[in-house]
Design an enzyme around this catalytic site. Sequence first.
Site, PDB file in Angstrom:
ATOM      1  N   ARG A 120      20.097  -4.009 -10.474  1.00  0.00           N
ATOM      2  CA  ARG A 120      19.075  -3.390 -11.345  1.00  0.00           C
ATOM      3  C   ARG A 120      17.704  -4.043 -11.205  1.00  0.00           C
ATOM      4  NH1 ARG A 120      23.670  -3.306 -14.449  1.00  0.00           N
ATOM      5  NH2 ARG A 120      24.585  -1.235 -14.431  1.00  0.00           N
ATOM      6  N   LYS A 142       5.017   1.672  -5.171  1.00  0.00           N
ATOM      7  CA  LYS A 142       5.805   2.875  -4.850  1.00  0.00           C
ATOM      8  C   LYS A 142       6.777   2.498  -3.744  1.00  0.00           C
ATOM      9  CE  LYS A 142       2.878   6.877  -5.732  1.00  0.00           C
ATOM     10  NZ  LYS A 142       2.263   8.038  -5.068  1.00  0.00           N
ATOM     11  N   GLU A 184      -6.613   5.726   6.093  1.00  0.00           N
ATOM     12  CA  GLU A 184      -6.390   5.434   4.661  1.00  0.00           C
ATOM     13  C   GLU A 184      -7.551   4.588   4.117  1.00  0.00           C
ATOM     14  OE1 GLU A 184      -4.046   7.005   3.195  1.00  0.00           O
ATOM     15  OE2 GLU A 184      -2.464   7.319   4.691  1.00  0.00           O
ATOM     16  N   LYS A 220      -7.507   0.026  -4.785  1.00  0.00           N
ATOM     17  CA  LYS A 220      -6.166   0.520  -5.129  1.00  0.00           C
ATOM     18  C   LYS A 220      -5.640  -0.199  -6.362  1.00  0.00           C
ATOM     19  CE  LYS A 220      -1.766   2.130  -3.546  1.00  0.00           C
ATOM     20  NZ  LYS A 220      -0.803   2.420  -2.485  1.00  0.00           N
ATOM     21  N   GLU A 230       1.240   7.370 -11.776  1.00  0.00           N
ATOM     22  CA  GLU A 230       0.605   8.583 -11.252  1.00  0.00           C
ATOM     23  C   GLU A 230       0.669   9.777 -12.185  1.00  0.00           C
ATOM     24  OE1 GLU A 230       1.281   9.079  -7.012  1.00  0.00           O
ATOM     25  OE2 GLU A 230       0.769  11.196  -7.175  1.00  0.00           O
ATOM     26  N   ARG A 234      -4.298   8.026 -10.739  1.00  0.00           N
ATOM     27  CA  ARG A 234      -3.773   7.578  -9.443  1.00  0.00           C
ATOM     28  C   ARG A 234      -3.727   8.712  -8.419  1.00  0.00           C
ATOM     29  NH1 ARG A 234       1.285   3.363  -8.236  1.00  0.00           N
ATOM     30  NH2 ARG A 234       1.136   3.528  -5.972  1.00  0.00           N
ATOM     31  N   ASN A 238      -4.503  10.552  -3.393  1.00  0.00           N
ATOM     32  CA  ASN A 238      -3.930  11.597  -2.524  1.00  0.00           C
ATOM     33  C   ASN A 238      -4.995  12.396  -1.784  1.00  0.00           C
ATOM     34  OD1 ASN A 238      -1.362  10.914  -3.380  1.00  0.00           O
ATOM     35  ND2 ASN A 238      -1.454  12.308  -5.128  1.00  0.00           N
ATOM     36  N   HIS A 241      -4.283  14.429   1.327  1.00  0.00           N
ATOM     37  CA  HIS A 241      -2.842  14.375   1.554  1.00  0.00           C
ATOM     38  C   HIS A 241      -2.094  15.680   1.288  1.00  0.00           C
ATOM     39  CE1 HIS A 241      -3.466  10.165   2.285  1.00  0.00           C
ATOM     40  NE2 HIS A 241      -2.183   9.966   2.522  1.00  0.00           N
ATOM     41  N   HIS A 245      -0.076  16.417   4.365  1.00  0.00           N
ATOM     42  CA  HIS A 245       1.385  16.509   4.366  1.00  0.00           C
ATOM     43  C   HIS A 245       1.843  17.874   4.873  1.00  0.00           C
ATOM     44  CE1 HIS A 245       1.776  13.138   1.132  1.00  0.00           C
ATOM     45  NE2 HIS A 245       1.886  12.650   2.346  1.00  0.00           N
ATOM     46  N   HIS A 257       0.477  10.626  10.890  1.00  0.00           N
ATOM     47  CA  HIS A 257       0.046  10.730   9.492  1.00  0.00           C
ATOM     48  C   HIS A 257      -1.484  10.629   9.401  1.00  0.00           C
ATOM     49  CE1 HIS A 257       0.338  10.449   5.149  1.00  0.00           C
ATOM     50  NE2 HIS A 257      -0.361   9.330   5.166  1.00  0.00           N
TER      51      HIS A 257
HETATM   52  N1  NAD Z   1       4.478   2.992  -0.853  1.00  0.00           N
HETATM   53  C1  NAD Z   1       3.304   3.556  -0.688  1.00  0.00           C
HETATM   54  O1  NAD Z   1       2.441   3.561  -1.599  1.00  0.00           O
HETATM   55  C2  NAD Z   1       2.976   4.184   0.640  1.00  0.00           C
HETATM   56  C3  NAD Z   1       1.659   4.577   0.924  1.00  0.00           C
HETATM   57  C4  NAD Z   1       1.388   5.099   2.188  1.00  0.00           C
HETATM   58  C5  NAD Z   1       2.412   5.224   3.125  1.00  0.00           C
HETATM   59  N2  NAD Z   1       3.682   4.841   2.801  1.00  0.00           N
HETATM   60  C6  NAD Z   1       4.764   4.936   3.788  1.00  0.00           C
HETATM   61  O2  NAD Z   1       4.473   4.045   4.854  1.00  0.00           O
HETATM   62  C7  NAD Z   1       5.140   4.498   6.029  1.00  0.00           C
HETATM   63  C8  NAD Z   1       4.195   4.408   7.191  1.00  0.00           C
HETATM   64  O3  NAD Z   1       3.806   3.062   7.342  1.00  0.00           O
HETATM   65  P1  NAD Z   1       3.407   2.462   8.769  1.00  0.00           P
HETATM   66  O4  NAD Z   1       2.397   3.341   9.409  1.00  0.00           O
HETATM   67  O5  NAD Z   1       3.103   1.032   8.562  1.00  0.00           O
HETATM   68  O6  NAD Z   1       4.745   2.706   9.612  1.00  0.00           O
HETATM   69  P2  NAD Z   1       5.881   1.760  10.217  1.00  0.00           P
HETATM   70  O7  NAD Z   1       6.355   0.785   9.242  1.00  0.00           O
HETATM   71  O8  NAD Z   1       6.874   2.676  10.838  1.00  0.00           O
HETATM   72  O9  NAD Z   1       5.091   0.996  11.382  1.00  0.00           O
HETATM   73  C9  NAD Z   1       4.590   1.729  12.474  1.00  0.00           C
HETATM   74  C10 NAD Z   1       5.090   1.128  13.790  1.00  0.00           C
HETATM   75  O10 NAD Z   1       4.381  -0.072  14.031  1.00  0.00           O
HETATM   76  C11 NAD Z   1       5.289  -1.121  14.387  1.00  0.00           C
HETATM   77  N3  NAD Z   1       4.653  -2.348  13.968  1.00  0.00           N
HETATM   78  C12 NAD Z   1       4.567  -2.852  12.708  1.00  0.00           C
HETATM   79  N4  NAD Z   1       3.801  -3.952  12.703  1.00  0.00           N
HETATM   80  C13 NAD Z   1       3.419  -4.170  13.985  1.00  0.00           C
HETATM   81  C14 NAD Z   1       2.587  -5.137  14.599  1.00  0.00           C
HETATM   82  N5  NAD Z   1       1.974  -6.083  13.877  1.00  0.00           N
HETATM   83  N6  NAD Z   1       2.402  -5.054  15.929  1.00  0.00           N
HETATM   84  C15 NAD Z   1       2.975  -4.064  16.666  1.00  0.00           C
HETATM   85  N7  NAD Z   1       3.744  -3.098  16.129  1.00  0.00           N
HETATM   86  C16 NAD Z   1       3.959  -3.152  14.793  1.00  0.00           C
HETATM   87  C17 NAD Z   1       6.555  -0.761  13.684  1.00  0.00           C
HETATM   88  O11 NAD Z   1       7.665  -1.348  14.301  1.00  0.00           O
HETATM   89  C18 NAD Z   1       6.570   0.761  13.799  1.00  0.00           C
HETATM   90  O12 NAD Z   1       7.102   1.140  15.041  1.00  0.00           O
HETATM   91  C19 NAD Z   1       5.623   5.903   5.734  1.00  0.00           C
HETATM   92  O13 NAD Z   1       7.001   5.893   5.559  1.00  0.00           O
HETATM   93  C20 NAD Z   1       4.914   6.279   4.444  1.00  0.00           C
HETATM   94  O14 NAD Z   1       5.663   7.182   3.651  1.00  0.00           O
HETATM   95  C21 NAD Z   1       3.969   4.316   1.591  1.00  0.00           C
HETATM   96 ZN    ZN Z   2      -1.289   8.406   3.563  1.00  0.00          ZN
END
Ligand code: NAD
Ligand code: ZN
Length: 354
Positions: A120, A142, A184, A220, A230, A234, A238, A241, A245, A257
């Site tokens: 939990r 999130k 972003e 943020k 949200e 918040r 978006n 987005h 999306h 993305h």
């Molecule tokens: N929680 C939130 O508020 C929030 C906000 C925006 C996006 N997201 C989520 O985030 C995700 C996308 O994040 P992302 O773009 O970081 O994707 P990711 O975590 O898949 O990373 C992208 C790629 O980069 C590689 N990588 C990571 N760090 C590296 C580094 N330092 N050097 C070389 N390669 C590296 C990873 O292995 C992966 O292949 C999505 O799932 C999205 O839904 C969440």
């Molecule tokens: Zn985004």
Amino acid sequence: MQSIKVSASQRYTVHIGSGLLANCGEIIKEIIEPCKAVVVTDHTVEPLFAACVRASLAQAGFTTHLFTFAPGERSKNLQTLSDLLECFAVEQLTRSDCVIALGGGVVGDLSGFAAGCYLRGIRYVQLPTTLLAAVDSSVGGKTGVDLSAGKNLAGLFWQPSAVICDTDCLATLPHEIFLDGLVEAIKTGILGSEELFALIESGAIRENTEDIIASCVAIKASVVASDERESGARKVLNLGHTVGHALEACSNYSLSHGSAVAAGIAIMTRAAMALGTCDLQDAQRIVQLLESLGLPLETEYSTEQLVQAALHDKKRAGDTLTLVLPERIGSCVLREVNLSELSGIIDKGRGKHQ
Ligand SMILES: NC(=O)c1ccc[n+]([C@@H]2O[C@H](COP(=O)([O-])OP(=O)(O)OC[C@H]3O[C@@H](n4cnc5c(N)ncnc54)[C@H](O)[C@@H]3O)[C@@H](O)[C@H]2O)c1
Ligand SMILES: [Zn+2]
């Protein structure tokens, strides 16, 4: 090094600077008594940074265990979540232990969700290694995974105990992944800071990454502090987005993305101009910045296809959707629109007047 405090249901600090991974054990020790820490990462990040993080944790008195999975969005699912929870149980983590999320948004969302539901809720620390995770996903609490029916459909609001962002990690990022994060950051500038926008616009991005990240995190953090779950303010995060999306879904997720959101921002900016909410000069600056980075400003999908995809948006409430429209660089407004108005607004953003 810069430190930014986030005041959500859990208060925590975001540390941003060069060389922080090698010192992460000492930073974490200030808020979490040395305990067992499961370091979660993906197969790409593991050989780059896991040894350094584990050594620093061990030096500070933590016992570590490593959990890795295949990189990419396809791993952000219930199966990996289940494997991770089983790993916590096999490692006999207790409520005084913690999880360390070392990676991009996929690692962070998945680890945060697992930490939030195991026993939990146990503590977790975010060590973002992508620009997107640094400027966006590691802050705000999130967490979640994708379901077959759509992205991020299962999740929790579960705030980290700390975020430690070592800007040196970004040196190994492929250009396209760096660009995803930059979009972003541009979004954050449009909704919260002309100064941030101008810094990105200056082109000296690599030289100013620490300041760009710190500015995004501060904006943020203030948005999250005012509306953690949200229900209102918040939603401004978006920007771009809803259309973004929809575009990602239309392309069957072959479009990145960042590219999808860039086109979404451009469409919403031109729509805001046509609706009279955004100043012409600022709208032109926004579109020009996206264009100068080689990002798309339009799409080949029809407005009808985009609207159909947007109907599946989880942020839809009944027959209405909240759109985010730029007012000027540094400020956006929320506009609740009926689904029947959506195609007209998107058409305006695509220069199609009805
Ligand atoms: N929680 C939130 O508020 C929030 C906000 C925006 C996006 N997201 C989520 O985030 C995700 C996308 O994040 P992302 O773009 O970081 O994707 P990711 O975590 O898949 O990373 C992208 C790629 O980069 C590689 N990588 C990571 N760090 C590296 C580094 N330092 N050097 C070389 N390669 C590296 C990873 O292995 C992966 O292949 C999505 O799932 C999205 O839904 C969440
Ligand atoms: Zn985004």
